[in-house]
Design an enzyme around this catalytic site. Structure first.
Site, PDB file in Angstrom:
ATOM      1  N   HIS A   1       0.846  -1.196   0.000  1.00  0.00           N
ATOM      2  CA  HIS A   1       0.000   0.000   0.000  1.00  0.00           C
ATOM      3  C   HIS A   1       0.879   1.243   0.000  1.00  0.00           C
ATOM      4  O   HIS A   1       2.087   1.168   0.245  1.00  0.00           O
ATOM      5  CB  HIS A   1      -0.887   0.031   1.254  1.00  0.00           C
ATOM      6  CG  HIS A   1      -0.110   0.262   2.508  1.00  0.00           C
ATOM      7  ND1 HIS A   1       0.712  -0.688   3.075  1.00  0.00           N
ATOM      8  CD2 HIS A   1       0.006   1.366   3.305  1.00  0.00           C
ATOM      9  CE1 HIS A   1       1.293  -0.193   4.145  1.00  0.00           C
ATOM     10  NE2 HIS A   1       0.890   1.050   4.313  1.00  0.00           N
TER      11      HIS A   1
ATOM     12  N   ASP B   1       0.624   5.155   1.921  1.00  0.00           N
ATOM     13  CA  ASP B   1      -0.155   5.723   3.021  1.00  0.00           C
ATOM     14  C   ASP B   1      -1.175   6.749   2.529  1.00  0.00           C
ATOM     15  O   ASP B   1      -0.842   7.662   1.762  1.00  0.00           O
ATOM     16  CB  ASP B   1       0.783   6.362   4.055  1.00  0.00           C
ATOM     17  CG  ASP B   1       1.680   5.312   4.698  1.00  0.00           C
ATOM     18  OD1 ASP B   1       1.270   4.132   4.741  1.00  0.00           O
ATOM     19  OD2 ASP B   1       2.787   5.666   5.143  1.00  0.00           O
TER      20      ASP B   1
ATOM     21  N   HIS C   1       4.706   0.225  -0.031  1.00  0.00           N
ATOM     22  CA  HIS C   1       5.509  -0.557   0.899  1.00  0.00           C
ATOM     23  C   HIS C   1       4.713  -1.683   1.546  1.00  0.00           C
ATOM     24  O   HIS C   1       3.479  -1.708   1.505  1.00  0.00           O
ATOM     25  CB  HIS C   1       6.148   0.341   1.965  1.00  0.00           C
ATOM     26  CG  HIS C   1       5.171   1.154   2.757  1.00  0.00           C
ATOM     27  ND1 HIS C   1       4.596   2.315   2.288  1.00  0.00           N
ATOM     28  CD2 HIS C   1       4.659   0.971   4.001  1.00  0.00           C
ATOM     29  CE1 HIS C   1       3.779   2.800   3.197  1.00  0.00           C
ATOM     30  NE2 HIS C   1       3.796   2.003   4.239  1.00  0.00           N
TER      31      HIS C   1
ATOM     32  N   ARG D   1       5.538   6.911  13.337  1.00  0.00           N
ATOM     33  CA  ARG D   1       5.437   7.484  11.987  1.00  0.00           C
ATOM     34  C   ARG D   1       4.716   8.816  12.013  1.00  0.00           C
ATOM     35  O   ARG D   1       3.665   8.930  12.647  1.00  0.00           O
ATOM     36  CB  ARG D   1       4.649   6.504  11.116  1.00  0.00           C
ATOM     37  CG  ARG D   1       4.584   6.880   9.658  1.00  0.00           C
ATOM     38  CD  ARG D   1       3.686   5.916   8.903  1.00  0.00           C
ATOM     39  NE  ARG D   1       2.381   6.511   8.667  1.00  0.00           N
ATOM     40  CZ  ARG D   1       1.291   5.834   8.295  1.00  0.00           C
ATOM     41  NH1 ARG D   1       1.334   4.534   8.121  1.00  0.00           N
ATOM     42  NH2 ARG D   1       0.160   6.458   8.094  1.00  0.00           N
TER      43      ARG D   1
END
Ligand code: SIN
Length: 286
Positions: free
Chosen positions: A103, A105, A261, A277
């Site tokens: 995917h 983000d 990723h 993150r």
């Protein structure tokens, strides 16, 4: 001048000689941004950062998102999304199953994220080797490698990206509460161009991923399904992949337009993994 060492893969570079806890000069920051655009994934080893420093450096890239999964953010820091298998006082301290499929983000938002800044606080180990690697695939290299007939075919097509598709398909989805009405309202299905132009480099990127892309818009049935299957397999071909082996103190930035990723869940408690993150707001794909 920074020292930049590209990986041997289609994307990725290490940047040496920078202490991200310091207030970096604009010239240094601009060099980091240029490397980020060129290599799509850049990382710095041996960083020691307080949450405030992580957030302050991230803000230089733009406004930060507050994740829809509020329960997975570090208490007091709504900009810090915690990815971890750690349980404290009987409660998960972050998302235990983030990123277990390919995917990028926030691709399910009208304005997907520009980039994510990931800080490794604890890395699971076995026999002296790190576990819990992350794979990154270059969407520019994938687009470039398409046959010209396919480039023509998909040039004007759009795909539907669906948050609920990804949310409910995770390996541990049984552990996830159903989406609230507010979360659903914030994440309606959204159409984006399959071939997206990078807003800073102008390069074309193949913008579909197995986690959230649910179908090709305006191409129903078998034809749409087989086209999407073909594009998804192509996008993550091993030619386009860099595999990051984490060390404690790594600070890695990935571009959510030119990469996608996948996290590898090859560890379990008592092997602890704790990452944080920030997610930089992006712009509408074109
Ligand atoms: C994510 O997709 O944000 C998580 C990636 C990882 O845990 O390696």
């Amino acid at each position: 001048m920074l020292t930049i060492t590209p990986t041997n893969a289609a994307l990725g570079a290490e940047i040496l000689g920078v202490d991200l806890s310091r207030d970096l000069a604009d010239t240094t920051f601009n060099e980091i941004v240029a490397a980020f655009h060129e290599y799509e994934v850049v990382y710095f080893r041996n960083q020691t950062l307080r949450p405030e420093q992580h957030i302050a450096f991230s803000r230089r890239f733009g406004e930060l998102e507050k994740h829809v999964r509020v329960d997975c953010c570090r208490p007091g820091y709504p900009e810090l999304f915690v990815v971890s298998n750690v349980i404290e006082n009987g409660k998960a301290i972050g998302s235990r199953d983030a990123g277990l499929f390919w995917h990028s983000d926030l691709c399910y938002m009208k304005e997907p994220s520009r980039g994510s800044l990931f800080y490794a606080r604890e890395v699971p180990m076995k026999d002296g080797e790190p576990l819990g690697d992350t794979l990154f695939a270059s969407a520019t290299a994938a687009y470039e490698a398409l046959p010209s007939s396919m480039k023509t075919k998909i040039a004007k097509l759009k795909a539907v990206n669906s948050y609920s598709k990804g949310y409910y398909r995770d390996r541990n989805s049984g552990a996830r509460a159903p989406l609230t009405e507010d979360q659903k309202r914030r994440t309606p299905d959204i159409e984006h161009p399959i071939v997206r132009t990078h807003p800073f480099t102008g390069k074309k990127c193949l913008f579909v991923n197995e986690g959230y892309t649910s179908r090709i818009a305006a191409l129903d049935g078998e034809e749409g399904e087989s086209l999407l299957t073909e594009l998804l397999a192509h996008a993550t071909d091993e030619r386009f992949i860099y595999r990051h082996r984490w060390q404690v103190g790594d600070f890695l930035i990935w571009d959510n337009c030119s990469t996608q990723h996948l996290a590898i869940p090859d560890y379990a408690l008592p092997q602890r993994r704790l990452m944080e993150r920030t997610t930089v707001r992006g712009s509408a794909p074109f």
